[in-house]
Design a protein around this motif. Structure first.
Motif, PDB file in Angstrom:
ATOM      1  N   ALA A 271      35.702   5.899  76.709  1.00  0.00           N
ATOM      2  CA  ALA A 271      34.653   5.307  75.885  1.00  0.00           C
ATOM      3  C   ALA A 271      34.869   3.829  75.683  1.00  0.00           C
ATOM      4  O   ALA A 271      35.997   3.347  75.543  1.00  0.00           O
ATOM      5  CB  ALA A 271      34.618   6.015  74.530  1.00  0.00           C
ATOM      6  N   LYS A 272      33.747   3.095  75.677  1.00  0.00           N
ATOM      7  CA  LYS A 272      33.756   1.705  75.262  1.00  0.00           C
ATOM      8  C   LYS A 272      33.674   1.634  73.752  1.00  0.00           C
ATOM      9  O   LYS A 272      33.280   2.584  73.086  1.00  0.00           O
ATOM     10  CB  LYS A 272      32.574   0.961  75.902  1.00  0.00           C
ATOM     11  N   THR A 273      33.985   0.523  73.215  1.00  0.00           N
ATOM     12  CA  THR A 273      33.975   0.360  71.760  1.00  0.00           C
ATOM     13  C   THR A 273      32.628  -0.192  71.314  1.00  0.00           C
ATOM     14  O   THR A 273      32.105  -1.151  71.915  1.00  0.00           O
ATOM     15  CB  THR A 273      35.089  -0.588  71.306  1.00  0.00           C
TER      16      THR A 273
ATOM     17  N   GLU B  19      33.813   2.509  66.964  1.00  0.00           N
ATOM     18  CA  GLU B  19      34.053   3.826  67.550  1.00  0.00           C
ATOM     19  C   GLU B  19      33.789   3.759  69.054  1.00  0.00           C
ATOM     20  O   GLU B  19      32.894   3.038  69.521  1.00  0.00           O
ATOM     21  CB  GLU B  19      33.135   4.843  66.891  1.00  0.00           C
ATOM     22  N   GLY B  20      34.516   4.524  69.797  1.00  0.00           N
ATOM     23  CA  GLY B  20      34.316   4.546  71.222  1.00  0.00           C
ATOM     24  C   GLY B  20      33.102   5.390  71.590  1.00  0.00           C
ATOM     25  O   GLY B  20      32.723   6.319  70.893  1.00  0.00           O
ATOM     26  N   TYR B  21      32.486   5.062  72.732  1.00  0.00           N
ATOM     27  CA  TYR B  21      31.351   5.847  73.211  1.00  0.00           C
ATOM     28  C   TYR B  21      31.356   5.857  74.722  1.00  0.00           C
ATOM     29  O   TYR B  21      31.901   4.966  75.364  1.00  0.00           O
ATOM     30  CB  TYR B  21      30.029   5.298  72.680  1.00  0.00           C
ATOM     31  N   ASP B  22      30.730   6.908  75.276  1.00  0.00           N
ATOM     32  CA  ASP B  22      30.563   7.014  76.715  1.00  0.00           C
ATOM     33  C   ASP B  22      29.162   7.530  77.002  1.00  0.00           C
ATOM     34  O   ASP B  22      28.332   7.667  76.106  1.00  0.00           O
ATOM     35  CB  ASP B  22      31.646   7.902  77.331  1.00  0.00           C
TER      36      ASP B  22
END
Length: 769
Positions: free
Chosen positions: A18-20, A47-50
């Protein structure tokens, strides 16, 4: 529909982890609040996300129903959701509907999310269109058409127009039953709500197809066979065919009859808290009888009532049939009484005006006492007889945690019990009618009645003030007072020309004998004055010459009443009988008595109480005693007109007076009255609300007679001659409204004789304002 931009997908795919999230932005919001949008997306700063989380966020946004398009961008850690919101519904119109009310349609559309202010969802329109079409098909409107138009409005809104062409109701051309051998089609369909179209039912809707009506007829058919012992009856299929022009319907029903079953043996099982004799007295079946489901149901209800009268309010009575060879059946009535039940509380609701004690004193079922079926039902009936309520509902409510206690919940709907009204009208019997009245049948919610009425016609002036307390004592003894003043001038009717002035007052007490019966006693003090016109008859002159023209009388009154009428102004069920005796005592200046009897009864001919049979009878006999050898002529009974024998002029029948010159005789009335009515009441075609409209075909009969003739009157005949009874046949239409009470009678005199005055058309009309 766009979901993601390739750049976002590429960034997410390069780094599988995930990117931030530096920030989240939503562009294009109009209807949905930003707070709700961010909560739906679920991204948090830092928060990280993908790609999977982006997909989930987009799906969550679409699931709200607010958006027609969503694009997602990423710019230096800022995730941008660019949304296109669906338009909201700015206008919603419905046109062309008559069979289904607009309120019902709007209620259904609201449940489907189609309402002004809601988000427009195109996918629901097709479902709504199909559902409306289905509803009209169910009503037999196969040619109905439903179209929905959508027009864009400013500020991202739309106007939705639902246009309905209801078409015509398809007619049932033919009902065909196949597979029946023991009964023909005519016998099987005679109780159907549906009927084949024909020349003999132009005003009936029975030939109009309705899916619900046909389903009810199939259940009627099933009951027909089961009530005749055909336990193996089976509905194989039912088909409805529609003609090409969608105007004609053909109904085909295929059945398997089987054979009738005969009773072989009858048994009782279960727990019997009462003697078997009390149960067996309700079982009127015998060995060899044809089995009947209707009879069995009536027996189970009777047994349940018998147990309910012993406090087993929740007794369960079931039937266990056992089929045998040769179409025999054993019947076992299985009884599970349950515990005895007591009434904890009796609660009343809906009586905003009427005090609780007015309802409570009508209850024959008491709190803390054993609950019995008969007392509960008689309590409900007693409250209905008050006439203060348009609806009375009595339910038993179980108490959580107990099996032997219930609460009685009595819910009522109050109806107006008082009026302040002025009236102006016309009737053929009385001419112009002017009136003013103040009446309250439920005075201050106490159940007492207070009334003042003034009425003036071409012949009479009548002023009455009355007050009645039905519960003068806690035991139900009533007390009433009445004061009256009456002036009558018979110059313009079919009665001899004389004037009568009366003034007086009365008091009465009533004692309850049973739930429906009362015995009343009272006394009346009155003064009567007589004055003649220019040419009095021999009969009236002879009475005044002998007894005078002014009388102070004291009357004793006694009456017995049995009243179980239900339905108010237009009764639908029950009976009432009243016997009266009025005696002018020797304490006054005249001594005479009058005996009266009136009775009527209604029988329901249909479950909806729209078809009724009504019988009404009235008899009266007056006589003199002591120093008065005959009934005073001004106390005579009269016949003819809307209150006795329609088709004849008011007060025109019966004995005639006599003159010494060639003056035409007038009706003088008689001391004997016989009158009766039989009528069939039926629903008026094309009228939906029958609560205030009534139509009937009637047969009236009656006349007055005398047992005292003036010696010079050669045409007078003493005694009752049944050959002189007059008959009439006619049609009545009555419409009761707060604005205009109307009653029309078209009647034909069946056996009018020379000298009778007849009226083919009679009516009464009044206006209240």
């Amino acid at each position: 529909m766009k979901v993601f931009v390739a750049a976002v997908l590429a960034c997410c795919s390069v780094q599988s982890f995930a990117k931030t999230v530096a920030d989240v932005r939503v562009d294009g919001l109009l209807q949905m609040s930003a707070t709700r949008a961010f909560d739906t997306i679920g991204f948090k700063q830092g928060e990280g996300y993908d790609s999977s989380k982006v997909y989930d966020a987009v799906n969550s946004l679409f699931a709200t129903g607010y958006f027609s398009d969503i694009e997602v961008f990423e710019d230096n850690g800022v995730v941008i959701f660019k949304v296109v919101e669906r338009p909201s519904i700015g206008q919603l119109t419905i046109e062309g509907n008559d069979m289904i009310s607009k309120e019902d349609l709007q209620r259904g559309l609201t449940l489907s999310g189609l309402e002004v202010g809601e988000i427009y969802k195109p996918e629901t329109l097709n479902q709504i269109e199909q559902e409306l079409q289905r509803q009209y098909y169910a009503l037999g409107r196969y040619s109905a058409k439903v179209s929905i138009e959508v027009e864009e409005l400013p500020r991202n809104r739309v106007a939705i127009g639902i246009n309905i062409e209801e078409g015509v109701t398809a007619k049932i051309v033919h009902i065909n039953i196949t597979g029946n051998h023991d009964f023909d089609d005519e016998e099987l369909t005679k109780n159907f709500a549906s009927a084949e179209t024909g020349y003999f039912n132009p005003f009936s809707s029975a030939d109009e197809y309705s899916k619900q009506k046909v389903q009810g007829d199939l259940e009627t058919l099933r009951s027909f066979y089961l009530d005749r012992g055909y336990l193996d009856y089976r509905l194989v299929s039912s088909q409805v065919s529609v003609s090409a022009d969608k105007r004609d319907v053909y109904v085909v029903v295929n059945v398997e009859e089987g054979e009738p079953y005969y009773i072989n043996n009858i048994n009782l099982s279960g727990s019997l808290p009462i003697t078997e004799d009390r149960v067996w007295q309700h079982i009127d079946q015998e060995q060899g009888d044809v089995f009947s489901r209707k009879q069995v149901t009536q027996i189970m209800d009777a047994i349940s009532t018998e147990l309910g009268d012993e406090g087993y309010l929740f007794a369960n009575v079931n039937i266990i049939p056992e089929k045998l060879d040769d179409h025999q059946v054993n019947i076992t009535y299985h009884i599970t009484p349950g515990p005895k039940v007591y009434v904890r509380r009796i609660n009343f609701s809906g009586n905003s005006e009427t005090k609780d004690e007015v309802l409570r004193r009508e209850m024959t079922q008491f709190e803390g006492a054993l609950a019995t079926h008969t007392k509960i039902q008689s309590s409900k009936r007693a409250i209905e007889r008050l006439g203060f309520f348009s609806k009375v509902d009595l339910q038993t409510r179980s108490i959580p945690g107990t099996t032997d206690q219930v609460d009685l919940e009595v819910t009522v709907e109050e109806q107006p019990s008082g009026s302040i009204q002025a009236s102006i009208g016309y009737s053929q019997s009385d001419g112009t009618v002017l009136g003013f009245g103040v009446s309250k049948r439920n005075f201050f919610g106490t159940g007492n009645k207070l009334a003042f009425n003034m009425t003036r016609t071409n012949q009479t002036q009548d002023y009455t003030l009355s007050y009645d307390n039905p519960y003068f004592t806690v035991d139900g003894v009533s007390r009433g007072y009445t004061a009256f003043y009456q002036v009558s001038d018979h110059d313009e009717d079919d009665v001899e020309d004389y004037d009568i002035d009366r003034i007086g007052a009365s008091v009465s007490f009533g004692y309850p004998i049973s739930d429906t019966q009362r015995l009343s006693f009272g006394a009346t003090v009155k003064t009567t004055s007589v004055s003649f016109g220019s040419n009095p008859s021999n009969e009236t002159s002879a009475y005044v010459d002998e007894y005078g023209d002014s009388f102070d009388d004291i009357l004793a009154n006694i009456a017995w009443t049995d009243n179980d009428i239900v339905g108010g102004v237009l009764p639908t069920n029950g009976y009432t009988t009243r016997l009266t005796l009025d005696i002018a005592t020797p304490a006054g200046e005249q001594t005479y008595a009058k005996l009266g009897a009136t009775s009527q009864r209604y029988w329901n001919l249909s479950d909806d109480s729209l078809w009724l049979f009504h019988l009404k009878g009235r008899a009266g006999y007056g006589f003199g005693y002591g120093d008065t050898d005959r009934l005073p002529f001004f106390e005579n009974y009269y016949a003819g007109g809307v209150y006795t024998v329609r088709g004849y002029s008011a007060s025109s029948l019966g004995p005639k007076n006599s003159y010494d010159d060639d003056t035409d005789p007038d009706a003088i009335g008689g001391n004997i009255l016989l009158a009766g009515t039989a009528e069939i009441i039926f629903p008026m075609p094309m009228v939906e609300d029958h609560s205030s409209v009534r139509t009937s075909i009637f047969l009236d009969a009656g006349n007055t007679f005398t047992d005292y003739c003036y010696s010079g009157n050669t045409s007078c005949q003493e005694g009752v001659d049944f050959g002189e009874i007059r008959y009439s046949l006619g049609f009545n239409w009555t419409w009761i409204t707060p604005i205009a009470p109307l009653s029309f009678n078209i009647a034909r005199a069946l056996n009018a004789k020379d000298g009778d005055s007849t009226d083919f058309f009679q009516f009464q009309l009044g206006t209240t304002f």
